[in-house]
Design an enzyme around this catalytic site. Structure first.
Site, PDB file in Angstrom:
ATOM      1  N   GLY A  99      -0.623   0.512   4.590  1.00  0.00           N
ATOM      2  CA  GLY A  99       0.489   1.602   5.465  1.00  0.00           C
ATOM      3  C   GLY A  99       1.997   0.664   5.497  1.00  0.00           C
ATOM      4  O   GLY A  99       1.541   0.062   6.672  1.00  0.00           O
ATOM      5  N   GLY A 147      -3.746   1.699   4.692  1.00  0.00           N
ATOM      6  CA  GLY A 147      -3.816   2.970   3.552  1.00  0.00           C
ATOM      7  C   GLY A 147      -4.041   2.666   2.210  1.00  0.00           C
ATOM      8  O   GLY A 147      -3.922   3.682   1.040  1.00  0.00           O
ATOM      9  N   GLU A 170      -6.878  -1.546  12.114  1.00  0.00           N
ATOM     10  CA  GLU A 170      -6.231  -1.204  13.717  1.00  0.00           C
ATOM     11  C   GLU A 170      -6.553  -1.464  14.426  1.00  0.00           C
ATOM     12  O   GLU A 170      -5.090  -1.290  15.494  1.00  0.00           O
ATOM     13  CB  GLU A 170      -5.910   0.505  12.885  1.00  0.00           C
ATOM     14  CG  GLU A 170      -5.752   1.091  11.065  1.00  0.00           C
ATOM     15  CD  GLU A 170      -6.591   0.736  10.346  1.00  0.00           C
ATOM     16  OE1 GLU A 170      -6.063   0.769   9.150  1.00  0.00           O
ATOM     17  OE2 GLU A 170      -7.346   0.154  10.847  1.00  0.00           O
ATOM     18  N   ASP A 178      -7.220   5.125  10.231  1.00  0.00           N
ATOM     19  CA  ASP A 178      -7.056   6.118  10.124  1.00  0.00           C
ATOM     20  C   ASP A 178      -7.455   6.878   8.359  1.00  0.00           C
ATOM     21  O   ASP A 178      -8.580   6.069   7.684  1.00  0.00           O
ATOM     22  CB  ASP A 178      -5.202   6.935  10.622  1.00  0.00           C
ATOM     23  CG  ASP A 178      -4.877   6.142   9.824  1.00  0.00           C
ATOM     24  OD1 ASP A 178      -5.107   4.712   9.022  1.00  0.00           O
ATOM     25  OD2 ASP A 178      -3.273   5.956   9.705  1.00  0.00           O
TER      26      ASP A 178
END
Length: 388
Positions: A99, A147, A170, A178
């Site tokens: 992302g 993402g 991350e 996530d």
């Protein structure tokens, strides 16, 4: 068929396959679809096709892309003429490298709504993929991180190639794995999910399938033929789609041991601790060259990120995808309020000095109260919901 034979056969197939505007269409009808906001949306026979189209930016996912994909996906789900959805990407370097967290952190610094809207709408899309009634095939050729994992891993079928590079890195940028990482990582078996989440270890090619992240492995040179075979299926059932993917997987899957096979016992022994401190202590006691290397990796990560990540996976293994995404949205807002997310993105993605200054700097300083603050419910009007 061995890999060399597979590649030889596919080189002939490639010469027969028509490539239109850089997109794979095989012998399907000519498309008039155009790229808009980094996405091409198309239908081929009874298949809805999503093509991520920002190859120069490694197909990084941003909010305009999400806002193009989500309503089309919901529309196709209701369309009786659409029996399959395929998501793929332009170029062969990346399916989606993640992302656009640089934009999110820039927004967070000035209180812009993007820091809320991006995660909220991304997770709504992730949930829609995970609950989609229409069979969904993600062709994850190239870099697939963050993402990009969210756009693929929750679908029924995920096809990796020898160019696939999977990671959830991350903890190195002050975030956590996530996009439903708390849901799928604990379900990989044993403590492999803990290991991948905390260290950001990169899986390549067939190992992405062997780990359980992908469902199939197909050589990239076979992808045009496979795509063509899928879109030619007349009103396909899930079984029809599975049969096509299995055929290509059997032809191309290499006879190689899983890259982590020799260390699975080490991973299960060392990464099953209830706390990050227990994991670090186990690695120190292990003392092997492998354990020492893992310890060095973990010491570079955000202490806060590691602690909330371990808690995320411990809780997420017992939640539904929707419940997990609600938990993760609360966690993102904790990261936006904190310091490490901004510092990690600066050090890794902006200045690229690879020298983040974490705050707090040690595991001991990240108290249980700090960890709990990332999981507390938000005010009702700010909570994540599965629908727009």
């Amino acid at each position: 068929m061995d890999t060399l034979s597979c590649q030889t056969a596919s080189s002939r197939a490639l010469r027969r396959t028509r490539v239109l505007s850089g997109q794979i269409h095989g012998s399907a009808p000519m498309s008039t679809a155009v790229s808009q906001d980094g996405v091409i949306l198309d239908t081929v026979n009874t298949t809805g096709v999503i093509t991520l189209d920002r190859p120069k930016k490694l197909n990084t996912l941003d909010l305009p892309m999400i806002r193009r994909i989500y309503p089309q996906l919901k529309s196709w789900e209701k369309d009786p003429n659409i029996h399959l959805v395929v998501i793929k990407a332009s170029g062969d370097k990346a399916f989606c490298a993640g992302g656009d967290v640089v934009a999110v952190t820039e927004a967070g610094k000035v209180g812009d709504r993007l820091a809320q809207d991006f995660f909220r709408e991304e997770y709504i899309l992730n949930n829609a993929i995970g609950t989609l009634k229409t069979p969904y095939v993600a062709i994850i050729n190239g870099i697939t991180m963050g993402g990009g994992v969210g756009l693929s891993v929750h679908g029924k079928f995920r096809v990796a190639t020898e160019k696939t590079l999977f990671a959830m890195p991350e903890t190195a940028i002050g975030l956590f794995p996530d996009v439903g990482g708390g849901y799928f990582l604990p379900r990989l078996g044993s403590h492999l999910g803990n290991y991948l989440a905390l260290t950001g270890f990169r899986l390549k090619g067939a190992d992405v399938q062997k780990a359980g992240v992908a469902t199939h492995f197909v050589d990239s040179s076979e992808i045009p033929d496979m795509f063509d075979a899928l879109v030619k299926l007349p009103s396909p059932t899930e079984k029809d789609i599975s049969n096509v993917l299995e055929d290509y997987h059997r032809k191309c899957s290499p006879d190689k041991e899983f890259v982590l096979q020799s260390h699975l016992d080490d991973i299960n022994r060392n990464f099953g601790g209830e706390t990050v401190e227990e994991i670090m202590s186990a690695l120190e006691k292990d003392g092997s060259e492998w354990a020492t290397k893992q310890l060095e990796t973990l010491k570079k990560m955000s202490p806060t990120s590691m602690k909330i990540t371990l808690r995320q996976l411990q809780v997420g293994g017992k939640l539904s995808l929707e419940e997990c995404l609600r938990m993760e949205y609360r966690m993102t807002q904790g990261c936006v309020r904190g310091k490490d997310f901004y510092e990690g993105v600066r050090a890794v993605l902006v200045d690229k000095d690879q020298s983040p200054k974490w705050d707090p700097a040690t595991l001991e300083e990240v108290t249980n109260e700090v960890v709990e603050s990332y999981f507390k419910p938000l005010p009702e009007e700010k909570e994540w919901k599965a629908q727009l």
